[in-house]
Write a protein that holds these residues in place. Structure first.
Motif, PDB file in Angstrom:
ATOM      1  N   ALA A   1     -92.164 -32.440 -44.363  1.00  0.00           N
ATOM      2  CA  ALA A   1     -92.775 -31.255 -44.979  1.00  0.00           C
ATOM      3  C   ALA A   1     -94.240 -31.475 -45.334  1.00  0.00           C
ATOM      4  O   ALA A   1     -95.059 -30.544 -45.261  1.00  0.00           O
TER       5      ALA A   1
ATOM      6  N   VAL B   1     -87.969 -25.478 -45.267  1.00  0.00           N
ATOM      7  CA  VAL B   1     -87.390 -26.817 -45.385  1.00  0.00           C
ATOM      8  C   VAL B   1     -86.105 -26.653 -46.188  1.00  0.00           C
ATOM      9  O   VAL B   1     -86.103 -25.976 -47.224  1.00  0.00           O
TER      10      VAL B   1
ATOM     11  N   TRP C   1     -95.955 -22.692 -51.804  1.00  0.00           N
ATOM     12  CA  TRP C   1     -94.520 -22.918 -51.628  1.00  0.00           C
ATOM     13  C   TRP C   1     -93.700 -22.147 -52.663  1.00  0.00           C
ATOM     14  O   TRP C   1     -94.084 -22.050 -53.820  1.00  0.00           O
TER      15      TRP C   1
END
Length: 400
Positions: free
Chosen positions: A158, A252, A166
């Motif tokens: 990531a 992710v 994020w």
């Protein structure tokens, strides 16, 4: 005559009972607890895995010549019920050790019971770091790679993404909270430029995916960390696909590559998510080939990650008792600290410092093949490469 027959029959029953008791005394009993009724998609393959292990162990002569018997109980997804089950297994069934549990809060509850009652506990599945660190104790060991370990594997990939903004989506209980916390910590250390723009905490098993997706979209992140699993994941993906949440955004995701969670997505499987998982169909090692062949021969089905966890939990329990040469708790603890053993993923070790095993996980990306979700570009990550140093662990773990 009838009275005489009754007396003879009673005497025969007593004799048979005595023989049965004597035979049972030669057995080694292990207690096993899991959330079978709450999470069958994981726990049913898990049960098949440990049943295969029991069969193999007994076919090979048992543990130091004694038959292995596993006594299993369902905790219903409730910590209090898990502790009740643990107490029954120890006090009524006389098991040598406790194994199992799935949810992190339940794993912690059984670990606390083990610590209070001085009983060996081999935690199979719960992932919260607290099991071996902040709430670790001398009686508790853990098989699966923890949140820290899986987060470290995911962060390695990531951190290379260009995304700076994020958002996170995770179930609001011990596992989800632990996973988000450690991912954010490790990610921020590697990428100080990261901004955390939104957090969504749906209740475990009860996600209302529409408002969650809407809230994340409104925060306009460039990347998303997902920790949801099971039916919650299916709902999130469906709503996210419908509303275009994942379009142009990196995702992710913990655990999504495990067949029990990936398979239900079918042709809705999003492409390109970075995930941990278990691509059983593409693992080509002698250890895994042997496991796969035995599992498919017994069940005429392919394994899930739960199958691996169940299988290796009982294999590890047997190896520990065999090395200890005893079911004495202190002798089993001494035997377990630092023990190495084979597994379908290669050799693993239970570390002396924190009782965490070095079992690893596969890292890869989601894709679709023939209308099904699969993991591609998968690489096995050894657990030993994703654990903190002994000095760091000593700061995290209370002294026994």
């Amino acid at each position: 005559m009838r009275a005489r027959n009754y007396v003879v029959g009673a005497a025969f029953a007593l004799l048979a009972g005595g023989l049965g008791h004597s035979a049972l005394a030669q057995d080694i009993k292990i207690g096993e607890i899991n959330s079978y009724s709450l999470l069958p998609s994981f726990t049913e393959p898990y049960r098949k895995g440990w049943q295969l292990a029991v069969e193999e162990i007994n076919a090979a002569g048992g543990i130091n010549g004694k038959k292995l018997v596993v006594i299993s109980k369902d905790d219903g997804g409730k910590p209090a019920d898990a502790q009740t089950a643990a107490n029954e297994l120890v006090s009524s069934e006389g098991v040598a050790m406790l194994t199992g549990t799935f949810l992190s809060n339940i794993g912690l509850a059984v670990s606390d019971f083990a610590n209070q009652k001085k009983v060996f506990f081999l935690a199979a599945e719960p992932l919260t770091d607290a099991v071996t660190w902040s709430k670790g104790n001398k009686y508790t060991f853990r098989l699966r790679p923890s949140n820290y370990m899986q987060a470290a594997m995911l962060v390695e990939a990531a951190a290379k993404l260009p995304a700076k903004r994020w958002a996170t989506i995770a179930p609001n209980y011990e596992y989800g909270q632990s996973a988000v916390s450690v991912f954010k910590k490790l990610m921020s250390e590697k990428r100080p430029d990261i901004q955390w723009v939104d957090e969504q905490w749906p209740p475990q098993g009860k996600i209302d995916a529409g408002p969650v997706v809407q809230a994340v979209a409104a925060a306009n992140p460039e990347a998303i960390l997902n920790v949801t699993f099971g039916p919650d994941l299916v709902k999130l993906v469906r709503e996210g696909n419908t509303r275009g949440l994942f379009k142009g955004r990196e995702v992710v995701s913990f655990l999504t590559g495990e067949p029990e969670y990936l398979d239900p997505l079918k042709d809705e499987t999003p492409e390109g998510w970075i995930v941990t998982g278990y691509p059983w169909y593409s693992i080509k090692t002698p250890e895994h080939d042997a496991f796969l062949k035995a599992y498919q021969a017994k069940y005429n089905d392919y394994p899930r990650l739960g199958s691996i966890v169940g299988y290796q939990t009982i294999k590890a329990a047997a190896a520990i008792i065999a090395k200890a040469g005893s079911t004495d708790t202190d002798k089993m603890i001494a035997a377990a600290e630092g023990i190495s053993m084979p597994s379908p993923f290669g050799e693993i070790t239970f570390r002396k410092i924190d009782h965490q095993s070095t079992l690893g996980a596969y890292l890869g990306k989601t894709a679709q093949k023939d209308g099904k979700g699969v993991m591609v570009d998968s690489v096995y990550k050894k657990g030993s490469d994703y654990l903190p140093s002994d000095a760091e662990v000593e700061k995290l773990r209370p002294k026994d």
